[in-house]
Design a protein around this motif. Sequence first.
Motif, PDB file in Angstrom:
ATOM      1  N   LEU A  46      -9.641   1.376   4.594  1.00 27.30           N
ATOM      2  CA  LEU A  46      -8.359   0.701   4.526  1.00 27.30           C
ATOM      3  C   LEU A  46      -7.395   1.529   3.689  1.00 27.30           C
ATOM      4  O   LEU A  46      -7.749   1.974   2.585  1.00 27.30           O
ATOM      5  CB  LEU A  46      -8.540  -0.685   3.902  1.00 27.30           C
ATOM      6  N   ILE A  47      -6.206   1.755   4.204  1.00 27.44           N
ATOM      7  CA  ILE A  47      -5.196   2.499   3.460  1.00 27.44           C
ATOM      8  C   ILE A  47      -4.771   1.673   2.242  1.00 27.44           C
ATOM      9  O   ILE A  47      -4.622   0.460   2.323  1.00 27.44           O
ATOM     10  CB  ILE A  47      -3.990   2.844   4.359  1.00 27.44           C
ATOM     11  N   LYS A  48      -4.622   2.335   1.116  1.00 29.50           N
ATOM     12  CA  LYS A  48      -4.172   1.682  -0.110  1.00 29.50           C
ATOM     13  C   LYS A  48      -2.643   1.697  -0.122  1.00 29.50           C
ATOM     14  O   LYS A  48      -2.032   2.755  -0.049  1.00 29.50           O
ATOM     15  CB  LYS A  48      -4.718   2.420  -1.337  1.00 29.50           C
ATOM     16  N   ILE A  49      -2.054   0.519  -0.220  1.00 32.63           N
ATOM     17  CA  ILE A  49      -0.596   0.398  -0.293  1.00 32.63           C
ATOM     18  C   ILE A  49      -0.231   0.206  -1.766  1.00 32.63           C
ATOM     19  O   ILE A  49      -0.648  -0.758  -2.397  1.00 32.63           O
ATOM     20  CB  ILE A  49      -0.071  -0.797   0.525  1.00 32.63           C
ATOM     21  N   CYS A  50       0.523   1.147  -2.296  1.00 35.53           N
ATOM     22  CA  CYS A  50       0.885   1.126  -3.718  1.00 35.53           C
ATOM     23  C   CYS A  50       2.292   0.569  -3.909  1.00 35.53           C
ATOM     24  O   CYS A  50       3.114   0.602  -2.994  1.00 35.53           O
ATOM     25  CB  CYS A  50       0.836   2.538  -4.282  1.00 35.53           C
ATOM     26  N   PRO A  51       2.587   0.107  -5.102  1.00 38.26           N
ATOM     27  CA  PRO A  51       3.959  -0.302  -5.401  1.00 38.26           C
ATOM     28  C   PRO A  51       4.897   0.907  -5.333  1.00 38.26           C
ATOM     29  O   PRO A  51       4.455   2.051  -5.515  1.00 38.26           O
ATOM     30  CB  PRO A  51       3.885  -0.828  -6.834  1.00 38.26           C
ATOM     31  N   PRO A  52       6.178   0.680  -5.082  1.00 41.86           N
ATOM     32  CA  PRO A  52       7.131   1.788  -5.040  1.00 41.86           C
ATOM     33  C   PRO A  52       7.145   2.571  -6.352  1.00 41.86           C
ATOM     34  O   PRO A  52       6.954   2.013  -7.422  1.00 41.86           O
ATOM     35  CB  PRO A  52       8.476   1.092  -4.815  1.00 41.86           C
ATOM     36  N   GLN A  53       7.355   3.882  -6.211  1.00 39.47           N
ATOM     37  CA  GLN A  53       7.449   4.766  -7.372  1.00 39.47           C
ATOM     38  C   GLN A  53       8.667   5.663  -7.207  1.00 39.47           C
ATOM     39  O   GLN A  53       9.022   6.043  -6.096  1.00 39.47           O
ATOM     40  CB  GLN A  53       6.209   5.659  -7.482  1.00 39.47           C
ATOM     41  N   ARG A  54       9.255   6.016  -8.319  1.00 37.23           N
ATOM     42  CA  ARG A  54      10.323   7.015  -8.283  1.00 37.23           C
ATOM     43  C   ARG A  54       9.690   8.347  -7.928  1.00 37.23           C
ATOM     44  O   ARG A  54       8.534   8.604  -8.262  1.00 37.23           O
ATOM     45  CB  ARG A  54      11.025   7.091  -9.628  1.00 37.23           C
ATOM     46  N   ILE A  55      10.446   9.189  -7.271  1.00 34.86           N
ATOM     47  CA  ILE A  55       9.882  10.447  -6.787  1.00 34.86           C
ATOM     48  C   ILE A  55       9.304  11.294  -7.913  1.00 34.86           C
ATOM     49  O   ILE A  55       8.225  11.872  -7.772  1.00 34.86           O
ATOM     50  CB  ILE A  55      10.888  11.249  -5.935  1.00 34.86           C
ATOM     51  N   GLY A  56       9.978  11.344  -9.054  1.00 36.34           N
ATOM     52  CA  GLY A  56       9.465  12.129 -10.182  1.00 36.34           C
ATOM     53  C   GLY A  56       8.120  11.616 -10.661  1.00 36.34           C
ATOM     54  O   GLY A  56       7.213  12.404 -10.967  1.00 36.34           O
ATOM     55  N   GLU A  57       7.967  10.309 -10.707  1.00 33.01           N
ATOM     56  CA  GLU A  57       6.697   9.700 -11.112  1.00 33.01           C
ATOM     57  C   GLU A  57       5.602  10.019 -10.098  1.00 33.01           C
ATOM     58  O   GLU A  57       4.486  10.400 -10.466  1.00 33.01           O
ATOM     59  CB  GLU A  57       6.872   8.181 -11.231  1.00 33.01           C
ATOM     60  N   ALA A  58       5.915   9.879  -8.801  1.00 35.92           N
ATOM     61  CA  ALA A  58       4.924  10.162  -7.755  1.00 35.92           C
ATOM     62  C   ALA A  58       4.500  11.627  -7.798  1.00 35.92           C
ATOM     63  O   ALA A  58       3.308  11.937  -7.699  1.00 35.92           O
ATOM     64  CB  ALA A  58       5.494   9.804  -6.384  1.00 35.92           C
ATOM     65  N   LEU A  59       5.449  12.527  -7.966  1.00 40.42           N
ATOM     66  CA  LEU A  59       5.120  13.955  -8.035  1.00 40.42           C
ATOM     67  C   LEU A  59       4.272  14.275  -9.255  1.00 40.42           C
ATOM     68  O   LEU A  59       3.337  15.067  -9.181  1.00 40.42           O
ATOM     69  CB  LEU A  59       6.395  14.796  -8.044  1.00 40.42           C
ATOM     70  N   SER A  60       4.582  13.647 -10.371  1.00 39.00           N
ATOM     71  CA  SER A  60       3.848  13.940 -11.608  1.00 39.00           C
ATOM     72  C   SER A  60       2.402  13.458 -11.555  1.00 39.00           C
ATOM     73  O   SER A  60       1.564  13.937 -12.304  1.00 39.00           O
ATOM     74  CB  SER A  60       4.560  13.330 -12.814  1.00 39.00           C
ATOM     75  N   ARG A  61       2.092  12.542 -10.677  1.00 44.12           N
ATOM     76  CA  ARG A  61       0.730  12.013 -10.566  1.00 44.12           C
ATOM     77  C   ARG A  61      -0.166  12.836  -9.639  1.00 44.12           C
ATOM     78  O   ARG A  61      -1.358  12.579  -9.548  1.00 44.12           O
ATOM     79  CB  ARG A  61       0.775  10.571 -10.074  1.00 44.12           C
ATOM     80  N   VAL A  62       0.416  13.812  -8.969  1.00 43.91           N
ATOM     81  CA  VAL A  62      -0.386  14.642  -8.065  1.00 43.91           C
ATOM     82  C   VAL A  62      -1.219  15.613  -8.899  1.00 43.91           C
ATOM     83  O   VAL A  62      -0.669  16.351  -9.721  1.00 43.91           O
ATOM     84  CB  VAL A  62       0.520  15.427  -7.082  1.00 43.91           C
ATOM     85  N   PRO A  63      -2.540  15.621  -8.700  1.00 42.57           N
ATOM     86  CA  PRO A  63      -3.373  16.580  -9.431  1.00 42.57           C
ATOM     87  C   PRO A  63      -2.931  18.020  -9.172  1.00 42.57           C
ATOM     88  O   PRO A  63      -2.519  18.366  -8.061  1.00 42.57           O
ATOM     89  CB  PRO A  63      -4.780  16.329  -8.863  1.00 42.57           C
ATOM     90  N   ARG A  64      -3.011  18.848 -10.185  1.00 44.25           N
ATOM     91  CA  ARG A  64      -2.519  20.235 -10.102  1.00 44.25           C
ATOM     92  C   ARG A  64      -3.158  21.040  -8.975  1.00 44.25           C
ATOM     93  O   ARG A  64      -2.546  21.934  -8.429  1.00 44.25           O
ATOM     94  CB  ARG A  64      -2.723  20.946 -11.433  1.00 44.25           C
ATOM     95  N   ALA A  65      -4.386  20.734  -8.621  1.00 48.61           N
ATOM     96  CA  ALA A  65      -5.083  21.504  -7.584  1.00 48.61           C
ATOM     97  C   ALA A  65      -4.698  21.063  -6.162  1.00 48.61           C
ATOM     98  O   ALA A  65      -4.965  21.781  -5.206  1.00 48.61           O
ATOM     99  CB  ALA A  65      -6.583  21.374  -7.766  1.00 48.61           C
ATOM    100  N   ASP A  66      -4.075  19.916  -6.022  1.00 48.89           N
ATOM    101  CA  ASP A  66      -3.720  19.404  -4.701  1.00 48.89           C
ATOM    102  C   ASP A  66      -2.411  20.008  -4.208  1.00 48.89           C
ATOM    103  O   ASP A  66      -1.562  20.406  -5.004  1.00 48.89           O
ATOM    104  CB  ASP A  66      -3.582  17.879  -4.733  1.00 48.89           C
ATOM    105  N   ARG A  67      -2.278  20.065  -2.897  1.00 46.65           N
ATOM    106  CA  ARG A  67      -1.062  20.616  -2.301  1.00 46.65           C
ATOM    107  C   ARG A  67      -0.050  19.511  -2.016  1.00 46.65           C
ATOM    108  O   ARG A  67      -0.406  18.423  -1.587  1.00 46.65           O
ATOM    109  CB  ARG A  67      -1.414  21.370  -1.031  1.00 46.65           C
ATOM    110  N   ILE A  68       1.208  19.845  -2.245  1.00 45.88           N
ATOM    111  CA  ILE A  68       2.330  18.928  -2.035  1.00 45.88           C
ATOM    112  C   ILE A  68       3.200  19.494  -0.924  1.00 45.88           C
ATOM    113  O   ILE A  68       3.523  20.682  -0.931  1.00 45.88           O
ATOM    114  CB  ILE A  68       3.177  18.793  -3.321  1.00 45.88           C
ATOM    115  N   VAL A  69       3.586  18.644   0.009  1.00 48.93           N
ATOM    116  CA  VAL A  69       4.478  19.053   1.090  1.00 48.93           C
ATOM    117  C   VAL A  69       5.662  18.106   1.120  1.00 48.93           C
ATOM    118  O   VAL A  69       5.503  16.892   1.242  1.00 48.93           O
ATOM    119  CB  VAL A  69       3.754  19.043   2.456  1.00 48.93           C
TER     120      VAL A  69
END
Length: 145
Positions: A46-69
Amino acid sequence: MGVQEFIPLETQRTAVKISASNQKKILLRWNKIAQEAAKQSGSLSLIKICPPQRIGEALSRVPRADRIVIFHPAREAAPFSQWLSRLQDSPPQTLHLFWGPEGGFTDHEIQLAKGLPHAEVVSLGRRILKTDTAYLGVVSSLRFL
């Protein structure tokens, strides 16, 4: 389709803002839709639906080893077909895909993303697609890689 998590983004150009008072009700509705879709497709996850996040917050939560597009119609953005080819050569474990609101991301938001390791901007071509159409096209393409 292989998506594990969905986070609605709040950007400078986001037209529809979800108020705190409506957030719980909306998230419950979206989770119900996700459950029904998983049931209909026979999916065990099941896909996890998260509460809305500001883009800066969402970007900052991405682990350093993961790729962002970041999908954005900028001139300097990599064409989708080239990006897919590179992705086939070295597929990442996890991808974090970001689509902007109508009007796209602001220059500041693009620079914020580009400042992170493993982030790149990709264009889906000259035609501007609605987010839900772009999402389905990209995720479908990735599913068959």
